[in-house]
Design a protein around this motif. Structure first.
Motif, mmCIF file in Angstrom:
data_model
loop_
_atom_site.group_PDB
_atom_site.id
_atom_site.type_symbol
_atom_site.label_atom_id
_atom_site.label_comp_id
_atom_site.label_asym_id
_atom_site.label_seq_id
_atom_site.Cartn_x
_atom_site.Cartn_y
_atom_site.Cartn_z
ATOM 1 N N PRO A 175 21.470 20.139 -31.456
ATOM 2 C CA PRO A 175 21.330 18.558 -31.529
ATOM 3 C C PRO A 175 21.431 17.833 -32.897
ATOM 4 C CG PRO A 175 19.355 20.095 -31.769
ATOM 5 C CD PRO A 175 20.791 20.898 -31.394
ATOM 6 N N GLN A 176 22.110 18.833 -33.873
ATOM 7 C CA GLN A 176 22.231 18.380 -35.268
ATOM 8 C C GLN A 176 23.532 17.678 -35.410
ATOM 9 O OE1 GLN A 176 21.054 21.293 -34.493
ATOM 10 N NE2 GLN A 176 19.545 21.885 -35.906
ATOM 11 N N TYR A 177 24.439 18.084 -34.430
ATOM 12 C CA TYR A 177 25.769 17.509 -34.266
ATOM 13 C C TYR A 177 25.651 15.932 -34.265
ATOM 14 C CZ TYR A 177 30.482 16.587 -32.323
ATOM 15 O OH TYR A 177 31.737 15.929 -32.097
ATOM 16 N N ARG A 178 26.637 15.282 -34.922
ATOM 17 C CA ARG A 178 26.377 13.856 -34.672
ATOM 18 C C ARG A 178 27.691 13.108 -34.248
ATOM 19 N NH1 ARG A 178 23.184 14.696 -39.590
ATOM 20 N NH2 ARG A 178 25.029 14.629 -40.985
ATOM 21 N N GLY A 179 28.563 13.961 -33.592
ATOM 22 C CA GLY A 179 29.689 13.302 -32.887
ATOM 23 C C GLY A 179 31.038 13.193 -33.526
ATOM 24 N N TYR A 180 31.142 13.811 -34.791
ATOM 25 C CA TYR A 180 32.521 13.912 -35.396
ATOM 26 C C TYR A 180 33.551 14.261 -34.755
ATOM 27 C CZ TYR A 180 35.831 14.669 -39.172
ATOM 28 O OH TYR A 180 37.080 14.563 -39.863
ATOM 29 N N THR A 181 34.700 13.875 -34.617
ATOM 30 C CA THR A 181 35.767 14.165 -33.875
ATOM 31 C C THR A 181 36.980 14.669 -35.134
ATOM 32 O OG1 THR A 181 36.639 12.097 -33.571
ATOM 33 C CG2 THR A 181 35.346 13.021 -31.796
ATOM 34 N N ALA A 182 37.821 15.424 -34.526
ATOM 35 C CA ALA A 182 38.893 15.885 -35.515
ATOM 36 C C ALA A 182 39.648 14.651 -36.164
ATOM 37 C CB ALA A 182 39.926 16.922 -34.755
ATOM 38 N N TYR A 183 39.791 14.801 -37.413
ATOM 39 C CA TYR A 183 40.373 13.849 -38.451
ATOM 40 C C TYR A 183 39.798 12.549 -38.063
ATOM 41 C CZ TYR A 183 43.592 17.830 -38.276
ATOM 42 O OH TYR A 183 44.125 19.025 -38.370
ATOM 43 N N GLY A 184 38.540 12.523 -37.921
ATOM 44 C CA GLY A 184 37.725 11.099 -37.795
ATOM 45 C C GLY A 184 37.974 10.475 -39.153
ATOM 46 N N TYR A 185 38.426 10.927 -40.355
ATOM 47 C CA TYR A 185 38.398 10.096 -41.614
ATOM 48 C C TYR A 185 39.576 9.425 -41.541
ATOM 49 C CZ TYR A 185 41.298 14.112 -43.247
ATOM 50 O OH TYR A 185 42.279 15.297 -43.160
ATOM 51 N N LEU A 186 40.615 9.755 -40.617
ATOM 52 C CA LEU A 186 41.869 9.009 -40.671
ATOM 53 C C LEU A 186 41.859 7.988 -39.616
ATOM 54 C CD1 LEU A 186 44.329 11.899 -41.320
ATOM 55 C CD2 LEU A 186 43.517 10.545 -43.139
ATOM 56 N N VAL A 220 40.162 25.148 -30.786
ATOM 57 C CA VAL A 220 40.782 23.828 -30.985
ATOM 58 C C VAL A 220 41.042 23.218 -29.582
ATOM 59 C CG1 VAL A 220 42.071 24.671 -32.985
ATOM 60 C CG2 VAL A 220 43.247 24.956 -30.802
ATOM 61 N N VAL A 221 41.381 22.013 -29.404
ATOM 62 C CA VAL A 221 41.375 21.087 -28.235
ATOM 63 C C VAL A 221 42.924 20.834 -28.050
ATOM 64 C CG1 VAL A 221 40.510 19.284 -27.149
ATOM 65 C CG2 VAL A 221 39.418 19.948 -29.166
ATOM 66 N N THR A 248 40.163 20.611 -34.196
ATOM 67 C CA THR A 248 39.062 21.362 -34.023
ATOM 68 C C THR A 248 38.081 21.140 -32.975
ATOM 69 O OG1 THR A 248 39.114 22.213 -36.268
ATOM 70 C CG2 THR A 248 36.996 22.850 -35.168
ATOM 71 N N GLY A 249 37.601 21.728 -31.869
ATOM 72 C CA GLY A 249 36.516 21.194 -31.028
ATOM 73 C C GLY A 249 35.004 21.300 -31.415
ATOM 74 N N PRO A 259 36.437 36.405 -26.745
ATOM 75 C CA PRO A 259 37.062 36.109 -25.408
ATOM 76 C C PRO A 259 38.343 35.459 -25.581
ATOM 77 C CG PRO A 259 34.714 35.349 -25.532
ATOM 78 C CD PRO A 259 34.901 35.901 -26.770
ATOM 79 N N ASP A 260 38.922 35.053 -26.826
ATOM 80 C CA ASP A 260 40.149 34.325 -26.935
ATOM 81 C C ASP A 260 40.313 33.253 -26.207
ATOM 82 O OD1 ASP A 260 42.748 34.361 -27.821
ATOM 83 O OD2 ASP A 260 43.612 35.871 -26.545
ATOM 84 N N THR A 261 39.696 32.272 -26.239
ATOM 85 C CA THR A 261 40.006 30.912 -25.515
ATOM 86 C C THR A 261 40.024 29.685 -26.128
ATOM 87 O OG1 THR A 261 37.523 30.701 -25.284
ATOM 88 C CG2 THR A 261 38.373 32.003 -23.636
ATOM 89 N N MET A 262 40.343 28.717 -25.595
ATOM 90 C CA MET A 262 40.258 27.133 -26.243
ATOM 91 C C MET A 262 39.903 26.235 -25.497
ATOM 92 S SD MET A 262 44.484 27.339 -25.990
ATOM 93 C CE MET A 262 44.569 29.026 -26.476
ATOM 94 N N PHE A 263 39.990 25.004 -25.865
ATOM 95 C CA PHE A 263 39.523 23.808 -25.263
ATOM 96 C C PHE A 263 40.790 23.330 -24.613
ATOM 97 C CE2 PHE A 263 36.331 24.232 -28.395
ATOM 98 C CZ PHE A 263 35.319 24.474 -27.948
ATOM 99 N N GLY A 264 40.974 23.436 -23.221
ATOM 100 C CA GLY A 264 42.082 23.057 -22.340
ATOM 101 C C GLY A 264 42.592 24.050 -21.623
ATOM 102 N N ASP A 265 43.927 23.856 -21.077
ATOM 103 C CA ASP A 265 44.602 24.599 -20.266
ATOM 104 C C ASP A 265 45.269 25.824 -20.915
ATOM 105 O OD1 ASP A 265 46.107 25.680 -18.209
ATOM 106 O OD2 ASP A 265 47.039 23.886 -17.335
ATOM 107 N N HIS A 266 44.643 26.758 -20.985
ATOM 108 C CA HIS A 266 44.982 28.212 -21.531
ATOM 109 C C HIS A 266 46.316 28.704 -20.920
ATOM 110 C CE1 HIS A 266 43.691 31.875 -23.903
ATOM 111 N NE2 HIS A 266 45.139 31.974 -23.840
#
Length: 400
Positions: free
Chosen positions: A6-17, A67-68, A87-88, A322-329
């Motif tokens: 629950p500490q996660y506040r919604g940051y998405t990758a490269y949100g500073y750009l 990664v996504v 990063t996911g 597990p060697d997995t990722m977010f998306g179609d492996h």
């Protein structure tokens, strides 16, 4: 799905750009709920026990690509060439993980050539992601054991940066020191094809650990770098285990006695690794850890490898990568089919799957692993070892 962080506040990758202005945007796959949740048939009491086990214990994945991917499979190569792997963070926040060894080799153009991974490619892939990590406050870049304990105490996720092969160091031993300085804490010896250190598992012959490879192992030992032999040939694996002064890991593989392909490890290697204090992490990339009992690849297939390895070397030497990722492996496998020295889905004939049910992405993997073990009657103590206790013990020996 339970919000495990629950500490996660919604940051998405490269949100500073600013997209388009600062970098090329892509439509990315969902990090949670892309495929149906796997039904383990747990009772409410058993599901509550799973939540408690994840909450009470340090949970470590020995190998993921956290990664996504683009939602459009046709965009994968173009996405990788930009170097900015995403990063996911959302998926990791739902994972129940305390720490993950994340392979950083997938970015930039590092898989666009059949001639191996280049130093400049690796620095691109590493630098972009570390810059992004520095701009958020939920995922912690881990450098040592104390960071894993800190992540657990603070409700964060520790990311351990790794490369699953050492080809990019070429014959420059001091590049290992540079990688350590950049924050890399895990290195593989070879990725299927041979390199200056030793033989890869796809080669018709394995010459073993080279003289330079022995020096590299010694340097990794001095630095405190975890050595991985998942993609190394059998002889190279055995000689690496023997030459290292601390345990090494097979972070993501399976048992060749369960599924007879070169991607799996023979009993001799698994036993040698365990006898020197190391671990085997069971993997779940599509069409790898299949079993004769469960030829349609799913968590049940992977757990056949788990049972076998526990019987072979004891539960203190088995974990999961597990060697997995977010998306179609599978889309990645198809996009780069010509780059792999060995077919990832080689071996006996088996049914094709679109994804490995129950172990499809880093957000679901360890909840389902814990759930399967609860369903099968394992004790809390044994589950805690597999979830992260075994890995923590070995990393404490290596990261001195």
């Amino acid at each position: 799905m339970l919000d495990r962080s629950p500490q996660y506040r919604g940051y998405t990758a490269y949100g500073y750009l600013e997209p388009v202005v600062d970098y090329q945007p892509f439509d990315l796959a969902p990090q949670v709920g892309r495929v149906p949740e796997y039904d383990l048939g747990l009772t409410a009491e058993q599901a509550g026990r799973v939540d408690r086990l994840l909450a009470d214990n340090i949970v470590i994945s020995l190998h993921e690509h956290a990664v996504v991917l683009p939602d459009d499979a046709d965009q994968i190569k173009r996405y990788n060439r930009t170097g900015r792997q995403r990063t996911g963070y959302e998926g990791l926040a739902h994972s129940g993980l305390t720490a993950v060894i994340d392979n950083f080799m997938a970015g930039a153009s590092c898989v666009t050539s059949q001639h191996g991974w280049k130093w400049d490619d690796m620095i691109y892939a590493l630098g972009f992601r570390l810059a992004d990590l520095a701009k958020q406050d939920h995922v912690l870049h881990a450098f040592g054991i104390e960071d894993l304990h800190r992540a657990k105490a603070e409700g964060r996720v520790a990311l351990i940066a790794g490369f699953e092969c050492s080809s990019m160091i070429e014959n420059e031993l001091d590049r290992i020191d540079m990688l350590y300085g950049f924050g890399i804490r895990q290195l593989g010896i070879a990725y299927s094809q041979s390199n200056m250190l030793g033989g890869g598992l796809a080669e018709p012959g394995d010459g073993g650990l080279t003289t330079f490879g022995r020096r590299a192992v010694e340097r990794m030992n001095k630095l405190g770098m975890l050595i991985d032999i998942s993609h190394s040939g059998d002889r190279t694996s055995l000689e690496t285990i023997e030459h290292s002064t601390v345990p090494v890991m097979i972070t993501h593989a399976g048992a060749r006695s369960v599924w007879p392909t070169a991607r799996m490890k023979p009993d001799e290697v698994i036993m040698a690794c365990a006898e020197r204090g190391g671990l085997i992490g069971l993997e779940a990339a599509p069409h790898t850890t299949i079993s004769e009992r469960h030829p349609e690849h799913s968590i049940e297939s992977v757990m056949d490898h788990f049972r076998y390895c526990v019987d072979l070397v004891g539960i203190d030497h088995v974990s999961f990568g597990p060697d997995t990722m977010f998306g179609d492996h599978l889309a990645v496998h198809k996009a780069y089919a010509g780059n792999y020295a060995q077919k990832l889905d080689s071996g006996p004939q088996h049914p094709r799957v679109e994804y490995v049910a129950g172990l499809e992405n880093p957000a679901e993997n360890f909840g389902n692993i814990a759930g399967w073990m609860v369903r099968e009657g394992y004790s809390d103590a044994d589950i805690a070892k597999v979830l992260g206790g075994n890995a923590l013990r070995v990393l404490a020996q290596v990261w001195q």
